[in-house]
Design an enzyme around this catalytic site. Structure first.
Site, PDB file in Angstrom:
ATOM      1  N   LYS A   1       0.833  -1.196   0.000  1.00 62.40           N
ATOM      2  CA  LYS A   1       0.000   0.000   0.000  1.00 62.40           C
ATOM      3  C   LYS A   1       0.870   1.251   0.000  1.00 62.40           C
ATOM      4  O   LYS A   1       2.050   1.206   0.348  1.00 62.40           O
ATOM      5  CB  LYS A   1      -0.941  -0.008   1.207  1.00 62.40           C
TER       6      LYS A   1
ATOM      7  N   ARG B   1     -11.578  -0.336  14.015  1.00 66.99           N
ATOM      8  CA  ARG B   1     -11.590   0.460  12.780  1.00 66.99           C
ATOM      9  C   ARG B   1     -12.521  -0.242  11.786  1.00 66.99           C
ATOM     10  O   ARG B   1     -13.644   0.184  11.569  1.00 66.99           O
ATOM     11  CB  ARG B   1     -10.180   0.583  12.202  1.00 66.99           C
TER      12      ARG B   1
ATOM     13  N   TYR C   1      11.260  31.794   0.188  1.00 66.81           N
ATOM     14  CA  TYR C   1       9.996  32.457   0.473  1.00 66.81           C
ATOM     15  C   TYR C   1      10.047  33.160   1.828  1.00 66.81           C
ATOM     16  O   TYR C   1      10.501  32.594   2.814  1.00 66.81           O
ATOM     17  CB  TYR C   1       8.847  31.455   0.468  1.00 66.81           C
TER      18      TYR C   1
ATOM     19  N   MET D   1       7.951  23.785  -2.986  1.00 64.41           N
ATOM     20  CA  MET D   1       7.336  22.626  -3.614  1.00 64.41           C
ATOM     21  C   MET D   1       8.354  21.805  -4.409  1.00 64.41           C
ATOM     22  O   MET D   1       8.332  20.563  -4.383  1.00 64.41           O
ATOM     23  CB  MET D   1       6.185  23.051  -4.537  1.00 64.41           C
TER      24      MET D   1
END
Length: 746
Positions: free
Chosen positions: A410, A504, A637, A686
């Site tokens: 996963k 869950r 930034y 980013m």
């Protein structure tokens, strides 16, 4: 002395060898003792295939001046029939999904189109190699050359552990594995036994090939004693290699040729009239027994009264022997009707085969693996194949022999690249996986990944048809969801999740009536059940008590099912920490996740476990630009970094868009450049990250920065990054972005 009088002993041994092959694929003693089953199937039964090759050598290659084309033609016909017979079974099992042209060629020429058919191409190639050597060399030289090939093959088989960490040597063997799959093949394995069959046969018949000594009648005691001593040595060798976890496979041993020489001599000394009918029967037992095994298991699922019987491995073995024996006798009878007689030709003696449990292998992954200097990416992840294989071996060793790993793929295999990792796991024989959602499962199927894929999470009802289309197994998350799945109206493979305390997903273990109704739903093919142990990562007395309480609740549900006539085929309780802390709770699978990738969730967990795993992932990025800042100049930034001294900064081509935590900015994190630490400056962007290289003046654009991994003697771990970011390694790794190239290192 008429040697033909003694062929009956070889005929009888062929039949026994055929049933030994059946034992390899059914593990008759597994229900009683793992060690005794290993002794039967991985020691005694290993005599079968070399025996087949030796008989072929004696009756096909001995005295031949030309390549035995008629015999090869016969083997090719038998191989073709076997291929056609197993095509439907292979399609049903998903063996042929996503095969490339090269993979098909490799399968046909070397590995066999079904797991037990490898013997046919190995026999053909082995005859070619042994025949050439015997034609142009003396018998002794042919024995030397084939012995060298066998020793080379040993290191790719039972003695793999001695060379797997030697870079150049292991690289060469990995290349061999990409062609053959195993060194147990027609190049390294078969030729030695073919040549031994030729030499022993000629020795016995009195032919003098380059100074051989004729065997004397009545000398059976010496071969018998030699066989006993060789078998003892073989047993000790096999168990020692198993104990020290050195084996990649277990077909080739140093003592095996010694055992075979004495066994063959002993058989040649026995005076038994020829039994030609056994030759054909033993051949067809070998060919048919996997199909009979499939039929027996299908019968067990269809007939409730058979389910308890088939839980006994010895009963399964006996049923397969009886079924395949009966089918072989029927074919023999039909063959006798078609042909006036079946004569004891050498050709018939060698059509025997024997196979190992080898799932269809993938052709080499498209990720060839580059060194870091070869990568052209801006930022990338390197996957260490050797570390992955090491971790698989170490984790499997913690579990009982009947528990298989079910790697968790996963979140793109925790950021490692699900397709890349799955292909490598397929390559080493792992065919059970779990993922979080249906889209992850489909991505694996589209990439040609074979085996079972369990969806651990919820699948929207509108996407249920995809489960059937892509042969995925769905987790039943509760009773209401079971009803929705059942309404699909077609058989769906499912595992039922039982909530024993995690709260869950899963139907609560106390809801016995609902759980019983779920297994009775018409269209749900219940192939397993599992639970999730939520405190298995800690070892306090309270946590241990809760874990055992969960396990007890899980098994109470299974016992309730059994009282109502349903025996759950497969169960699994353990994830990574469960394997490390509670291996005694192992079921049929262990859903290893973070541990498979050589990491624990936190650094504090590392020292608690004696099992040493190796990190699989390294994260690297290119230096895009280097520039100077004067005192008082800001960068990034918000100009959150302001130089208080003349500062040299480097911009790395990686940012939070690639999964780098933004919280590592402003000095919290660091990277390695030229083997030295460089602190992260200002805010992480980013696509870019700034680092301070004032003290590393040799840094230039194009250099490689290591964010996770080694650079010289220095290392930055996922633990360090997680601690700096205030999280766990699982999150760090699974957030690695899709635009990071994944490169498999050889």
């Amino acid at each position: 002395m008429d040697a033909k009088k003694n062929f009956g002993s070889l005929d009888g041994m062929k039949l026994l060898a055929a049933f030994l092959v059946v034992a390899i694929h059914t593990s008759p003693l597994e229900s009683f003792s793992g060690n005794w089953d290993f002794f039967l199937t991985r020691v005694i039964a290993r005599l079968a295939v070399p025996f087949f090759f030796m008989v072929t050598g004696q009756f096909v290659l001995s005295g031949q001046e030309k390549f035995p084309r008629p015999y090869i033609k016969k083997i090719l016909v038998l191989y073709g029939i076997s291929i056609l017979f197993y095509v439907p079974v292979g399609i049903y099992a998903g063996h042929y999904q996503g095969l490339t042209v090269l993979a098909c060629i490799k399968m046909l020429l070397f590995e066999g189109t079904f797991y037990h058919l490898w013997y046919f191409p190995a026999l053909i190639l082995g005859i070619g190699v042994a025949g050439l050597l015997l034609r142009y060399c003396s018998g002794s030289m042919a024995l030397v050359f084939t012995g060298i090939l066998y020793v080379l093959g040993l290191f790719g088989d039972s003695y793999w552990g001695f060379i797997e960490n030697i870079p150049v040597v292991s690289f060469v063997y990995e290349g061999i594995f990409n062609v053959f799959g195993y060194t147990r093949n027609g190049l390294f394995f078969a030729p030695l036994f073919l040549v031994l069959g030729v030499l022993l046969g000629e020795e016995y018949s009195g032919k003098q090939r380059r100074g051989q000594v004729q065997v004397q009648e009545g000398s059976g005691i010496r071969p018998g004693l030699g066989l006993a001593m060789g078998a003892a040595a073989l047993t000790a060798e096999a168990f020692l290699l198993k104990y020290f976890e050195l084996q990649r496979h277990d077909s080739m041993y140093l003592a095996l040729p010694v055992c075979m020489v004495f066994l063959y001599r002993l058989l040649l000394e026995l005076k038994v009239r020829p039994l030609p009918g056994l030759r054909l029967v033993s051949t067809w037992i070998y060919i048919l027994h996997p199909g009979v095994l499939v039929a027996v298991r299908a019968l067990g699922k269809a007939v409730p009264a058979m389910k308890d019987l088939l839980k006994n491995s010895l009963a399964v073995y006996l049923l397969v022997c009886v079924g395949s024996g009966a089918a072989a006798l029927l074919i023999g009878w039909l063959n006798g009707r078609i042909r006036r007689s079946v004569r004891g030709s050498g050709d018939e003696r060698e059509s025997e085969s024997k196979g190992e449990r080898v799932r269809g292998r993938e052709s080499k992954s498209e990720n060839k693996g580059e060194s870091e200097s070869d990568s052209k990416s801006r930022a990338w992840i390197e996957i260490d194949r050797a570390a992955l294989v090491h971790n698989v071996s170490k984790l499997q060793a913690l579990l009982p022999g009947d528990c298989r790993l079910m790697p968790a793929l996963k979140a793109d295999a925790y950021g490692h690249g699900a397709v890349l990792v799955a292909k490598e796991l397929n390559r080493i024989g792992i065919y059970d996986f779990c993922v979080a959602c249906v889209s992850e499962g489909i991505a694996l199927r589209k990439a040609g990944i074979r085996g079972e894929i369990l969806i651990l999470g919820y699948t929207h009802p509108s996407r249920i048809p995809l489960l059937h289309q892509w042969r995925l197994t769905q987790t039943v998350v509760d009773y209401e969801y079971a009803a929705i799945l059942n309404q699909f109206g077609r058989p769906l493979k499912v595992h039922i999740k039982i909530d024993t305390g995690m709260h869950r997903l899963g139907e609560r273990s106390e809801h016995r009536e609902q759980l019983l109704q779920m297994i009775e739903m018409e269209h749900l093919k219940v192939e397993g059940a599992f639970t999730h142990l939520c405190t298995d990562d800690r070892n306090t007395e309270m946590d241990q008590a809760y874990t055992m309480k969960q396990a007890d609740a899980f098994y109470e549900v299974l016992e309730e099912w059994e009282r109502h006539g349903f025996v759950c085929p497969k169960i699994h309780l353990l994830a990574s920490y469960g394997v490390l802390n509670y291996p005694e709770l192992a079921g049929d699978f262990a859903r290893v996740g973070i541990a498979l990738y050589g990491v624990r969730s936190a650094r504090t967990d590392y020292d608690r476990f004696s099992t040493r795993l190796r990190p699989v992932l390294s994260l690297k990025a290119r230096v895009a630009s280097v520039r100077e800042l004067s005192v008082g100049e800001g960068a990034g930034y918000g100009l959150s970094f302001v130089a208080r001294r003349p500062t040299r900064i480097a911009a790395l081509a990686i940012g939070y868009g690639d999964g780098l935590p933004r919280s590592l900015g402003d000095g919290a994190g660091a990277v390695l450049l030229q083997g030295r630490r460089a602190v992260i400056l200002g805010r992480i962007c980013m696509d870019q990250t700034l680092v301070d290289v004032t003290e590393i003046p040799q840094v230039r654009a194009g250099d490689i920065a290591v964010l996770i991994g080694r650079a010289g003697d220095a290392e930055l771990t996922a633990y360090e990054m997680a601690e700096a970011a205030g999280t766990i390694t699982n999150e760090i790794l699974s957030r690695m972005g899709s635009r990071l190239e994944r490169i498999l290192l050889q």
